[in-house]
Design a protein around this motif. Structure first.
Motif, mmCIF file in Angstrom:
data_model
loop_
_atom_site.group_PDB
_atom_site.id
_atom_site.type_symbol
_atom_site.label_atom_id
_atom_site.label_comp_id
_atom_site.label_asym_id
_atom_site.label_seq_id
_atom_site.Cartn_x
_atom_site.Cartn_y
_atom_site.Cartn_z
ATOM 1 N N GLN A 36 0.827 -1.117 0.135
ATOM 2 C CA GLN A 36 0.004 -0.001 0.022
ATOM 3 C C GLN A 36 0.837 1.269 0.026
ATOM 4 O O GLN A 36 0.539 2.281 -0.730
ATOM 5 C CB GLN A 36 -0.963 -0.163 1.106
ATOM 6 C CG GLN A 36 -1.997 -1.130 1.126
ATOM 7 C CD GLN A 36 -2.756 -1.104 2.398
ATOM 8 O OE1 GLN A 36 -2.367 -0.920 3.659
ATOM 9 N NE2 GLN A 36 -4.221 -1.591 2.473
ATOM 10 N N PHE A 39 2.312 1.909 -3.161
ATOM 11 C CA PHE A 39 1.369 2.639 -4.016
ATOM 12 C C PHE A 39 1.145 4.057 -4.069
ATOM 13 O O PHE A 39 1.380 4.557 -4.992
ATOM 14 C CB PHE A 39 -0.136 1.941 -3.825
ATOM 15 C CG PHE A 39 -1.188 2.559 -4.466
ATOM 16 C CD1 PHE A 39 -1.545 2.404 -5.910
ATOM 17 C CD2 PHE A 39 -2.185 3.613 -3.824
ATOM 18 C CE1 PHE A 39 -2.666 3.186 -6.403
ATOM 19 C CE2 PHE A 39 -3.060 4.151 -4.388
ATOM 20 C CZ PHE A 39 -3.294 3.867 -5.739
ATOM 21 N N ALA A 54 -1.107 1.456 -9.173
ATOM 22 C CA ALA A 54 -1.265 0.167 -8.837
ATOM 23 C C ALA A 54 -0.443 -1.012 -9.112
ATOM 24 O O ALA A 54 -0.011 -1.849 -8.668
ATOM 25 C CB ALA A 54 -2.634 -0.092 -8.790
ATOM 26 N N TYR A 59 0.386 -4.658 -7.624
ATOM 27 C CA TYR A 59 -1.142 -4.975 -7.753
ATOM 28 C C TYR A 59 -1.633 -5.665 -9.138
ATOM 29 O O TYR A 59 -1.067 -5.193 -10.218
ATOM 30 C CB TYR A 59 -2.164 -4.066 -7.549
ATOM 31 C CG TYR A 59 -1.917 -3.427 -5.882
ATOM 32 C CD1 TYR A 59 -2.923 -4.454 -4.945
ATOM 33 C CD2 TYR A 59 -1.338 -2.503 -5.580
ATOM 34 C CE1 TYR A 59 -2.707 -3.720 -3.699
ATOM 35 C CE2 TYR A 59 -1.282 -1.858 -4.275
ATOM 36 C CZ TYR A 59 -1.901 -2.702 -3.260
ATOM 37 O OH TYR A 59 -1.741 -2.256 -1.941
ATOM 38 N N HIS A 64 -7.132 -2.112 -9.533
ATOM 39 C CA HIS A 64 -6.756 -0.751 -8.919
ATOM 40 C C HIS A 64 -8.254 -0.089 -8.456
ATOM 41 O O HIS A 64 -8.004 0.642 -7.314
ATOM 42 C CB HIS A 64 -6.050 0.268 -10.024
ATOM 43 C CG HIS A 64 -7.050 0.587 -11.057
ATOM 44 N ND1 HIS A 64 -7.216 -0.439 -12.240
ATOM 45 C CD2 HIS A 64 -7.770 1.707 -11.593
ATOM 46 C CE1 HIS A 64 -8.302 0.068 -13.156
ATOM 47 N NE2 HIS A 64 -8.500 1.325 -12.585
ATOM 48 N N VAL A 67 -8.093 -1.012 -4.696
ATOM 49 C CA VAL A 67 -6.915 -0.529 -4.141
ATOM 50 C C VAL A 67 -7.397 0.930 -3.798
ATOM 51 O O VAL A 67 -7.224 1.691 -2.402
ATOM 52 C CB VAL A 67 -5.634 -0.348 -5.038
ATOM 53 C CG1 VAL A 67 -4.585 0.478 -4.292
ATOM 54 C CG2 VAL A 67 -5.141 -1.893 -5.053
#
Length: 95
Positions: A36, A39, A54, A59, A64, A67
């Motif tokens: 995270q 990101f 993302a 990911y 996305h 996320v």
């Protein structure tokens, strides 16, 4: 016009309002996972492209949206910080 903007930005009343607003806002102290945080860091590299950030963070393609939903507050906080740091310079370029 530049002087008016400078006067407005240095107005004691405006500064007090800005400080009070900032102090009353409570940011969440959510602990982010490594992915995270990556990101959020990738948002800088991608100039705010959430989908690309993302993917760079690791990911899976097309995830996305999840996320973004999970990190909505953190994304808004990040964008607010970027705007706060960039706005004065951008404003002076306009005048």
């Amino acid at each position: 016009m530049k002087n008016n903007l400078t006067k407005l930005l240095t107005s004691p009343i405006l500064l007090k309002m800005m400080v009070n607003t900032y102090l009353t806002q409570q940011k969440r102290n959510k602990t982010l996972t490594e992915k995270q945080q990556k990101f959020i860091d990738c948002l800088v590299v991608t100039n705010g492209d959430l989908k690309q950030a993302a993917e760079l963070a690791g990911y899976s393609n097309g995830s996305h949206y999840q996320v973004i939903k999970a990190l909505k507050t953190e994304i808004i906080d990040f964008a607010t910080d970027v705007l706060a740091n960039s706005a004065p310079e951008a404003a002076f370029k306009l005048v």
